[in-house]
Design an enzyme around this catalytic site. Structure first.
Site, PDB file in Angstrom:
ATOM      1  N   ASN A   1      30.219 -29.727  24.752  1.00  0.00           N
ATOM      2  CA  ASN A   1      29.869 -28.666  24.243  1.00  0.00           C
ATOM      3  C   ASN A   1      29.992 -28.827  22.548  1.00  0.00           C
ATOM      4  OD1 ASN A   1      32.597 -28.885  23.377  1.00  0.00           O
ATOM      5  ND2 ASN A   1      33.159 -27.184  24.467  1.00  0.00           N
TER       6      ASN A   1
ATOM      7  N   PHE B   1      40.678 -32.124  35.260  1.00  0.00           N
ATOM      8  CA  PHE B   1      39.590 -32.649  34.566  1.00  0.00           C
ATOM      9  C   PHE B   1      39.757 -33.559  33.380  1.00  0.00           C
ATOM     10  CE2 PHE B   1      40.256 -28.488  32.979  1.00  0.00           C
ATOM     11  CZ  PHE B   1      40.562 -28.717  31.521  1.00  0.00           C
TER      12      PHE B   1
ATOM     13  N   ARG C   1      36.066 -21.316  13.676  1.00  0.00           N
ATOM     14  CA  ARG C   1      35.747 -21.198  14.998  1.00  0.00           C
ATOM     15  C   ARG C   1      34.993 -20.248  15.292  1.00  0.00           C
ATOM     16  NH1 ARG C   1      38.928 -23.919  18.778  1.00  0.00           N
ATOM     17  NH2 ARG C   1      39.258 -22.039  19.974  1.00  0.00           N
TER      18      ARG C   1
ATOM     19  N   THR D   1      34.129 -21.651  23.382  1.00  0.00           N
ATOM     20  CA  THR D   1      34.127 -23.174  24.071  1.00  0.00           C
ATOM     21  C   THR D   1      33.301 -23.416  25.394  1.00  0.00           C
ATOM     22  OG1 THR D   1      36.679 -23.141  23.918  1.00  0.00           O
ATOM     23  CG2 THR D   1      35.417 -24.549  25.517  1.00  0.00           C
TER      24      THR D   1
ATOM     25  N   HIS E   1      34.516 -29.758  18.406  1.00  0.00           N
ATOM     26  CA  HIS E   1      35.757 -29.489  18.468  1.00  0.00           C
ATOM     27  C   HIS E   1      36.337 -28.763  17.244  1.00  0.00           C
ATOM     28  CE1 HIS E   1      40.132 -29.214  18.998  1.00  0.00           C
ATOM     29  NE2 HIS E   1      40.108 -29.980  17.916  1.00  0.00           N
TER      30      HIS E   1
ATOM     31  N   LYS F   1      31.384 -33.920  18.599  1.00  0.00           N
ATOM     32  CA  LYS F   1      31.773 -34.827  19.773  1.00  0.00           C
ATOM     33  C   LYS F   1      30.585 -35.880  20.095  1.00  0.00           C
ATOM     34  CE  LYS F   1      34.593 -31.399  21.961  1.00  0.00           C
ATOM     35  NZ  LYS F   1      34.985 -30.508  23.205  1.00  0.00           N
TER      36      LYS F   1
ATOM     37  N   ARG G   1      27.888 -23.801  19.124  1.00  0.00           N
ATOM     38  CA  ARG G   1      27.644 -24.027  20.519  1.00  0.00           C
ATOM     39  C   ARG G   1      26.640 -23.150  21.253  1.00  0.00           C
ATOM     40  NH1 ARG G   1      33.919 -24.239  21.277  1.00  0.00           N
ATOM     41  NH2 ARG G   1      34.409 -26.413  21.053  1.00  0.00           N
TER      42      ARG G   1
ATOM     43  N   GLU H   1      46.075 -32.084  13.929  1.00  0.00           N
ATOM     44  CA  GLU H   1      44.914 -33.122  14.032  1.00  0.00           C
ATOM     45  C   GLU H   1      44.613 -33.678  12.791  1.00  0.00           C
ATOM     46  OE1 GLU H   1      43.272 -30.216  17.764  1.00  0.00           O
ATOM     47  OE2 GLU H   1      42.562 -29.879  15.663  1.00  0.00           O
TER      48      GLU H   1
ATOM     49  N   TYR I   1      44.402 -34.808  23.794  1.00  0.00           N
ATOM     50  CA  TYR I   1      44.503 -33.733  24.690  1.00  0.00           C
ATOM     51  C   TYR I   1      45.536 -33.944  25.762  1.00  0.00           C
ATOM     52  CZ  TYR I   1      39.358 -33.467  23.771  1.00  0.00           C
ATOM     53  OH  TYR I   1      38.040 -33.216  23.171  1.00  0.00           O
TER      54      TYR I   1
END
Length: 132
Positions: free
Chosen positions: A112, A57, A85, A91, A115, A9, A102, A126, A49
């Site tokens: 964070n 948010f 993952r 998360t 993704h 990100k 993370r 995706e 999203y």
């Protein structure tokens, strides 16, 4: 070989973490099938999203993900989604174990760092969304 989608990100890119994060995936045994540095526009962010559109948010999330370049990757490997993952961590960085991406690089859930697809089905969606 299973494939998954992973995206560093804007906060991770700004902080110069691309190399460190890519190295972790490579050391784990993943193959990078494709990668690109890109800027996400509001339309793509809203689609990505969409499942969070009703959340308060949502606007901040779109604003954040469009705030700078991201580094998008297609990774291949054994149980790629699950393994990625696990390497990424929870998360919320406060809950993420040290040694995960993370856990080592993120401080707050809003920024964070990374993704990763949460299922094989979403990985394919995706991958198509970001790589065509």
């Amino acid at each position: 070989m299973e494939r998954t989608f992973v995206m560093i990100k804007p906060d991770g890119v700004r902080r110069g973490l691309i190399g460190k994060i890519v190295t972790r995936f490579e050391e784990k045994g993943f193959k990078i099938a494709e990668a690109r540095l890109m800027t996400i526009d509001e339309q793509l962010a809203s689609v990505h999203y969409a499942h969070l559109q009703s959340k308060p948010f949502f606007g901040e999330l779109v604003e954040y993900i469009t705030s700078g370049p991201v580094f998008a990757m297609i990774l291949e490997g054994h149980e790629a989604v699950r393994n990625a993952r696990t390497l990424i961590g929870f998360t919320n960085p406060i809950e993420a174990t040290a040694g995960t991406i993370r856990g080592d690089y993120a401080l707050i859930v809003d920024y964070n760092v990374i993704h990763g697809s949460d299922s094989v089905e979403n990985a394919e969606i995706e991958i198509e969304r970001f790589f065509g």
